[in-house]
Structure formats: C-alpha cells, structure tokens
Design a protein around this motif. Structure first.
Motif, short mmCIF file in Angstrom:
data_model
loop_
_atom_site.label_atom_id
_atom_site.label_comp_id
_atom_site.label_asym_id
_atom_site.label_seq_id
_atom_site.Cartn_x
_atom_site.Cartn_y
_atom_site.Cartn_z
N LEU A 1 0.86 -1.18 0.00
CA LEU A 1 0.00 0.00 0.00
C LEU A 1 0.90 1.23 0.00
N LYS A 2 0.95 1.91 -1.12
CA LYS A 2 1.90 3.00 -1.29
C LYS A 2 1.23 4.36 -1.15
N THR A 3 1.86 5.25 -0.40
CA THR A 3 1.38 6.61 -0.26
C THR A 3 1.80 7.43 -1.49
N ARG A 4 1.35 8.66 -1.55
CA ARG A 4 1.71 9.51 -2.68
C ARG A 4 3.20 9.84 -2.68
N ASN A 5 3.87 9.62 -1.55
CA ASN A 5 5.33 9.79 -1.49
C ASN A 5 6.08 8.54 -1.91
N GLY A 6 5.33 7.48 -2.25
CA GLY A 6 5.96 6.26 -2.70
C GLY A 6 6.37 5.32 -1.59
N GLN A 7 5.96 5.61 -0.36
CA GLN A 7 6.32 4.76 0.78
C GLN A 7 5.25 3.70 1.01
N SER A 8 5.69 2.48 1.33
CA SER A 8 4.76 1.37 1.58
C SER A 8 4.43 1.31 3.06
N ILE A 9 3.18 1.63 3.41
CA ILE A 9 2.78 1.69 4.81
C ILE A 9 2.14 0.38 5.28
N GLY A 10 1.91 -0.54 4.36
CA GLY A 10 1.28 -1.80 4.74
C GLY A 10 1.02 -2.64 3.50
N SER A 11 0.07 -3.55 3.63
CA SER A 11 -0.19 -4.46 2.51
C SER A 11 -1.66 -4.86 2.45
N LEU A 12 -2.10 -5.15 1.25
CA LEU A 12 -3.34 -5.86 1.01
C LEU A 12 -2.93 -7.26 0.56
N CYS A 13 -3.33 -8.29 1.30
CA CYS A 13 -2.89 -9.64 0.96
C CYS A 13 -4.06 -10.61 0.96
N VAL A 14 -3.91 -11.68 0.18
CA VAL A 14 -4.88 -12.77 0.14
C VAL A 14 -4.14 -14.06 0.45
N LEU A 15 -4.79 -14.98 1.19
CA LEU A 15 -4.17 -16.23 1.60
C LEU A 15 -5.15 -17.38 1.43
N ASP A 16 -4.60 -18.58 1.32
CA ASP A 16 -5.44 -19.75 1.19
C ASP A 16 -4.70 -20.97 1.70
N THR A 17 -5.46 -22.02 1.99
CA THR A 17 -4.86 -23.28 2.47
C THR A 17 -4.39 -24.16 1.32
N SER A 18 -4.64 -23.73 0.11
CA SER A 18 -4.15 -24.48 -1.06
C SER A 18 -3.53 -23.51 -2.05
N GLU A 19 -2.65 -24.00 -2.89
CA GLU A 19 -1.96 -23.16 -3.85
C GLU A 19 -2.94 -22.58 -4.88
N LYS A 20 -2.65 -21.37 -5.33
CA LYS A 20 -3.49 -20.68 -6.29
C LYS A 20 -2.65 -20.16 -7.45
N ASN A 21 -3.30 -19.90 -8.56
CA ASN A 21 -2.68 -19.26 -9.71
C ASN A 21 -3.52 -18.05 -10.09
N LEU A 22 -3.02 -16.88 -9.77
CA LEU A 22 -3.75 -15.65 -10.08
C LEU A 22 -3.40 -15.17 -11.48
N THR A 23 -4.43 -14.92 -12.27
CA THR A 23 -4.22 -14.38 -13.61
C THR A 23 -3.85 -12.90 -13.51
#
Length: 425
Positions: A132-154
């Motif tokens: 999650l990047k601010t207008r200054n380009g700094q990453s203040i955190g994350s948006l993440c997705v998780l699962d109990t099985s492997e995935k392939n995101l297009t």
C-alpha cells in the motif's frame, strides 16, 4: 471461515534477518501522518476485503498496516483482526517490493515454514500481497490474500487486486484529509473564541466610559456630550453583541459537539485505547502492563493529534526490551502551566536498559545501529526517532533516562492548549 489464532505469528520463532530499507524512517513517518486509530478501521474496509477475496478466489483477505514494531491487521475477511510482531510476518517482505510479493507454498519457504498458521492451525500455503503506497511512494502496509491451497492468479485478477489496494490508500487519504479539515475547523473556532474574549474587555470599558460621560458633562455642552456618548454607546453595544455571537456560534449545533469528541480524547479514553491495543502484546510476552491516569483530570478533553502514534511506539519499544515477568507502566496526567495545559506522558519499564552512548546513537538517527530485544528481536531505533520527530512537531519535549540492567523511562510533555471539558463516551 474464521481461524481464531494470530495470523502467521509465533513468538518463539524469529526469522533469520529483519529486512529494512534505507528509507524505513520515511516510511514509518508517512504512516504516522495518517494518525490512525487501528482499533476503529475495520468497518471502513469490510466491503473491499470481501471483494478482494472474491476476486482472488481465496478464503482470506487482509488489510495490514506496519509500523516500526508491529503488523496491525486492521480489517480482514475470513480472519479476525489482530496484531503480530512485524518480524514474524510475511507482509514485512511485501512492503519491500515495488509491485507485489507472492509465495506459492509457504511451507516450502524457509523464511515462513515455522510460522504459526503455516506449520499448524489452518496450515496456510498460498500468499499474495500488494504494498500500500502513499503519494510519497512509501509502503505503509499491505493488502494480501491467503489460502490453504496453492493458487494461480491471472494478470486480470492481479490488476483488479491492485485497483482495490489503490482504493484502500484512497480511503485512508480521504480520512486523513477530513480529519485535517476538522482540526482546522476546531482551531478556527478556538481563534474566534479568543478574539471575542479579547475584545469584550475593551468594549465593556468603552460602554462604561460612555455612561460616565453621559452623567458628567464638563467641558462640552450637554447636547454635544450626550450626542457623542450616544454614538460610543451604540457602537460599543453593537461590537459586544458581535462578540457574544462569535462566542455562541455552533453551541446550538449538535454536530459541533460530535466533531469535538471525535477529534479529542480524555485521559480515561486515552487509557482505554492504549489498553485495548497493547494489552495483547503484553499478554503474549508475559509482561505486566498498566496505564495509570490522574482521576482529577479524567474529564478534560485534549486534541488526540499523533498521540496514539507517539505513545504506541514508546510502549512497543518498552515491550521489546523488557523480559517476561517484567513490567511496563504508562502514566498519563495533565499539568497546568502558565497559559497552557501540558499533557504529561511517562512510559516506564524495568527491562534491559541502554547505555548513554547507545541512546545517543539511536536518537541521532543512525539507522545502522542495531539493538537486540529480550526475545532476540532486532531493533533499529526507528520508533524512538519517530517519537522524537512527532513530539518536536507538536512543540513538546522528550526526555529519556536509562540504566543498563535496570530499565528505561521515557518522559514527554506536549502542549494541548486551553481546552474545555466534554462528556466522555
């Protein structure tokens, strides 16, 4: 489904290294500028987190903010909110990446296979995170997705997740701007009140003088004095009515009280928020944590500007360098001084302490200086540097005393202006 454990957290496991970029201080400073209350953000992002999980086809999606010490899960879908030491998280690597960070199988990665939630619990396997990047380009955190099985995101799905991540930052920025406007409104009203108070005295004097002239005519004809005094009296009365109008503006509007409450704290409210946010860390490490207030000052309201960030960093720092069965105490008080009220904050621990030479290096911003916590945690003094920066921006004072082997005491005094009592929530 909901798993009632701390996400990817195990206090007995520490990764091989603590990844930090040279711009780390700027990153945590950017986060602090949002002046967020981590415990009250969840409802603002529930819809986005649900959408992220649906787009990715995963069981879990999370919004994490990462300060100098802690990863805060402030909103989640399929998983409860909570907190974990940042060094025990996957997302600490996400904020180092310019675009994204993906782990197909957490169990096969030596950095993460021993984390709670991977080796046991839900046995999470797949992770995909966006910084999650601010207008200054700094990453203040994350948006993440998780699962109990492997995935392939297009690429299409990844593109949609990036749009959601941008919307998260947009909402945080909007909230920051609204808060700034409310603060400006509150300050403008305070200025109006002070101006009104300043002009009431001289205006009252003019009116009184006019009355005296009306009663005692010496050098002018009674008609002249009467006419002059009538003009003075009329003008003074008009200005006095204007002063009263300024003083009473907004008092009849319920929204004014609500805005003051939203942007203010009492000592008791401050205590409750600190306890809610930081007691879990103390419990996990086996530390006695107490917040003390002056009951005589509990109903006095003061601006909450940056106070959670300042005090939270000091508490997290104290936890890091206090062993199990140790104690961390926060003392909050309001001290009256000439023309101003001072918020007095003390954070006291009986931890391992630090030498004067080490403290000087930390406070002088030497980020290559590394300290080791009581559980092996690495620290770079960034939290204390941030506190120093924020306190200076509020025209406050910051003093640290420490004795190696006995503990450390942080003492802050921050002016909170002349404020009025408001009702506590």
């Amino acid at each position: 489904m909901h798993y009632k454990i701390n996400l990817l957290n195990n206090y007995n496991y520490m990764p091989a290294q603590f990844p930090v970029q040279p711009e780390e201080f700027d990153r945590v400073k950017d986060l602090s500028e949002f002046d967020l209350d981590y415990a009250s953000l969840e409802n603002n992002f529930t819809d986005l987190l649900k959408l992220a999980a649906q787009v990715a086809g995963t069981e879990i999606s999370l919004l994490n903010l990462i300060d100098a010490y802690t990863l805060w899960t402030v909103a989640g879908h399929g998983f409860p909110t909570g907190q974990t030491p940042r060094e025990n998280s996957v997302c600490q690597y996400t904020i180092l990446e310019p675009e994204q960070f993906e782990v197909k199988n957490l169990m096969l990665d030596s950095r993460f296979r021993n984390l709670q939630g991977v080796k046991d619990g839900p046995q999470l396997r797949y992770y995909f995170g966006l910084p999650l990047k601010t207008r200054n380009g700094q990453s203040i955190g994350s948006l993440c997705v998780l699962d109990t099985s492997e995935k392939n995101l297009t690429q299409d799905k990844i593109g949609l997740l990036k749009i959601i991540a941008n919307e998260v930052v947009s909402r945080l920025t909007t909230q920051q701007q609204v808060q700034a406007l409310r603060q400006q409104l509150a300050e403008a009203k305070e200025v109006n009140k002070r101006v009104a108070h300043d002009i009431r005295g001289p205006i009252g004097g003019i009116i009184g003088l006019a009355k005296m002239i009306s009663r005692k005519a010496d050098s002018h004809t009674p008609e002249e004095i009467q006419k002059l005094s009538q003009h003075i009296y009329t003008s003074g009365t008009s200005l006095l009515d204007l002063a009263d109008e300024i003083l009473t503006t907004g008092k009849k509007a319920d929204t004014t009280v609500a805005q003051l409450q939203e942007n203010s704290l009492t000592l008791q409210q401050f205590k409750d928020k600190l306890t809610e946010l930081y007691q879990p860390q103390a419990t996990d490490k086996g530390i006695v944590f107490e917040v003390e207030t002056n009951p005589d000052q509990d109903i006095i309201a003061f601006p909450k500007n940056k106070l959670m960030q300042i005090t939270g960093n000091l508490i997290s720092n104290a936890f890091k360098f206090t062993p199990p069965l140790g104690a961390v105490t926060v003392k909050l008080n309001i001290l009256p001084e000439p023309n101003v009220r001072m918020l007095h904050i003390q954070v006291i621990d009986n931890g391992i302490g630090i030498t004067d030479e080490q403290l000087a290096e930390v406070m002088n911003g030497r980020q290559n200086f590394t300290t080791i916590g009581t559980d092996g945690e690495q620290g770079f003094g960034l939290g204390l540097q941030l506190v120093k920066h924020l306190v200076n921006s509020l025209q406050g004072t910051f003093r640290v005393t420490s004795v190696p082997g006995q503990g450390t005491s942080f003492e802050l005094k921050i002016p909170v202006g002349i404020v009025s009592p408001i009702l506590s929530n």
